[in-house]
Design a protein around this motif. Structure first.
Motif, PDB file in Angstrom:
ATOM      1  N   LEU A 128      -2.716   3.363   8.387  1.00 37.05           N
ATOM      2  CA  LEU A 128      -1.672   2.996   7.358  1.00 37.05           C
ATOM      3  C   LEU A 128      -2.188   3.310   6.155  1.00 37.05           C
ATOM      4  O   LEU A 128      -3.134   3.057   5.779  1.00 37.05           O
ATOM      5  CB  LEU A 128      -1.582   1.384   7.542  1.00 37.05           C
ATOM      6  N   LEU A 129      -1.287   3.677   5.312  1.00 36.14           N
ATOM      7  CA  LEU A 129      -1.642   4.239   4.101  1.00 36.14           C
ATOM      8  C   LEU A 129      -0.294   3.882   2.862  1.00 36.14           C
ATOM      9  O   LEU A 129       0.775   4.449   3.105  1.00 36.14           O
ATOM     10  CB  LEU A 129      -1.930   5.541   3.824  1.00 36.14           C
ATOM     11  N   PRO A 130      -0.110   3.056   2.061  1.00 37.99           N
ATOM     12  CA  PRO A 130       0.758   2.938   1.267  1.00 37.99           C
ATOM     13  C   PRO A 130       1.164   4.109   0.384  1.00 37.99           C
ATOM     14  O   PRO A 130       0.168   5.166   0.245  1.00 37.99           O
ATOM     15  CB  PRO A 130       0.390   2.035   0.094  1.00 37.99           C
ATOM     16  N   SER A 154     -11.574   2.730   1.762  1.00 34.67           N
ATOM     17  CA  SER A 154     -11.071   1.426   2.400  1.00 34.67           C
ATOM     18  C   SER A 154     -11.403   1.176   3.929  1.00 34.67           C
ATOM     19  O   SER A 154     -11.696   2.206   4.489  1.00 34.67           O
ATOM     20  CB  SER A 154      -9.681   1.456   1.866  1.00 34.67           C
ATOM     21  N   TRP A 211      -7.102   0.824   4.731  1.00 36.88           N
ATOM     22  CA  TRP A 211      -6.063   2.080   4.491  1.00 36.88           C
ATOM     23  C   TRP A 211      -6.680   3.381   5.138  1.00 36.88           C
ATOM     24  O   TRP A 211      -7.854   3.424   4.999  1.00 36.88           O
ATOM     25  CB  TRP A 211      -5.846   2.367   3.033  1.00 36.88           C
ATOM     26  N   GLN A 212      -5.872   3.990   6.066  1.00 35.69           N
ATOM     27  CA  GLN A 212      -6.079   5.204   6.622  1.00 35.69           C
ATOM     28  C   GLN A 212      -7.444   4.952   7.899  1.00 35.69           C
ATOM     29  O   GLN A 212      -7.918   6.145   8.147  1.00 35.69           O
ATOM     30  CB  GLN A 212      -6.571   6.334   5.658  1.00 35.69           C
ATOM     31  N   GLY A 238      -4.320  -2.932  -3.417  1.00 38.72           N
ATOM     32  CA  GLY A 238      -2.846  -3.195  -2.390  1.00 38.72           C
ATOM     33  C   GLY A 238      -3.056  -4.399  -1.582  1.00 38.72           C
ATOM     34  O   GLY A 238      -2.629  -4.451  -0.684  1.00 38.72           O
ATOM     35  N   PHE A 279      -0.708  -5.398   1.407  1.00 40.70           N
ATOM     36  CA  PHE A 279      -1.079  -5.501   2.754  1.00 40.70           C
ATOM     37  C   PHE A 279      -0.241  -6.707   3.481  1.00 40.70           C
ATOM     38  O   PHE A 279       0.005  -6.603   4.255  1.00 40.70           O
ATOM     39  CB  PHE A 279      -2.582  -5.887   2.569  1.00 40.70           C
ATOM     40  N   TYR A 317       3.276  -6.094   4.060  1.00 40.85           N
ATOM     41  CA  TYR A 317       3.334  -5.272   5.257  1.00 40.85           C
ATOM     42  C   TYR A 317       3.366  -6.023   6.506  1.00 40.85           C
ATOM     43  O   TYR A 317       4.267  -6.062   7.346  1.00 40.85           O
ATOM     44  CB  TYR A 317       2.540  -4.156   5.559  1.00 40.85           C
ATOM     45  N   TYR A 362       5.084   2.857   3.726  1.00 43.42           N
ATOM     46  CA  TYR A 362       3.849   3.589   4.049  1.00 43.42           C
ATOM     47  C   TYR A 362       4.087   4.537   4.999  1.00 43.42           C
ATOM     48  O   TYR A 362       4.949   4.763   5.686  1.00 43.42           O
ATOM     49  CB  TYR A 362       2.938   2.353   4.656  1.00 43.42           C
TER      50      TYR A 362
END
Length: 214
Positions: A9-11, A22, A25-26, A46, A50, A53, A61
């Motif tokens: 997941l990545l905004p 992170s 993320w990713q 974020g 988070f 989401y 994302y």
């Protein structure tokens, strides 16, 4: 619901950020029912995104967010409503209480939708958190720390597999924060639920299974 998985997941807002470090993320991260998680973040990393989401308020994302292996992008409005009423409870950082209503009325708005808690249970939560004398007071006349406890009680007034608390003790002293933490542990344990606490500094002192850096 037994698992929430963030799969790469990545905004979108971070898409052009070089060297993003992170543990969320990713990455591939699975949150499991029954466990306790502390998600720590620096400002701007974020944390609120988070949370948004996980409750379906935002979908900006790349990657996938999975509930029990199902991509949440396939969920309809009715399914999201069911998730928010029965599977994921959320204590907003900004609380989102109705200032013109009493603290009791704010809690009962949710409890009438879920039919989850008895009046005696709710009264007991107010007493445990030291604000039983504020039940009939309008929220707009209360301190932010008192309002945090009202919003927390509201979050308890539903069934859930995961309870997400976004900076729940930012305006509480250690004694009141400890009371909130103990009550949260007890209530989550009764439902076999996971606890997810976010923080950019001060946080609930709980026996976390995993500390995660956003």
């Amino acid at each position: 619901m037994n698992t929430i998985t963030l799969d790469r997941l990545l905004p979108h807002v971070f898409a052009q950020v070089p060297d993003l470090h992170s543990e969320v993320w990713q990455q591939t991260l699975t949150l499991e029912k029954g466990k306790k998680y502390l998600v720590e973040a620096d400002s701007g990393m974020g944390k609120s995104t988070f949370c948004s989401y996980l409750i379906g308020h935002r979908h900006d994302y790349s990657g996938r967010l999975l509930f029990d292996g199902r991509d949440v992008q396939t969920l309809g409005m009715k399914e999201w409503t069911d998730i928010r009423q029965h599977h994921i409870s959320y204590l907003f950082q900004e609380l989102r209480l109705f200032p013109e209503l009493t603290s009791w009325e704010n809690v009962q708005i949710k409890n009438r939708l879920t039919g989850f808690a008895t009046d005696e249970q709710i009264l007991g939560w107010f007493e445990r958190l030291g604000i039983a004398d504020k039940m009939l007071e309008r929220v707009g006349h209360m301190s932010f720390g008192q309002q945090q406890r009202v919003a927390f009680i509201r979050a308890l007034a539903q069934p859930y597999d995961f309870i997400l608390a976004d900076e729940p003790v930012s305006h509480l002293d250690d004694a009141n924060g400890s009371q909130m933490g103990q009550l949260l542990l007890e209530e989550a344990q009764q439902q076999g639920a996971a606890i997810i606490v976010t923080s950019i500094g001060k946080h609930l002192d709980l026996p976390y299974d995993q500390h995660i850096t956003l």
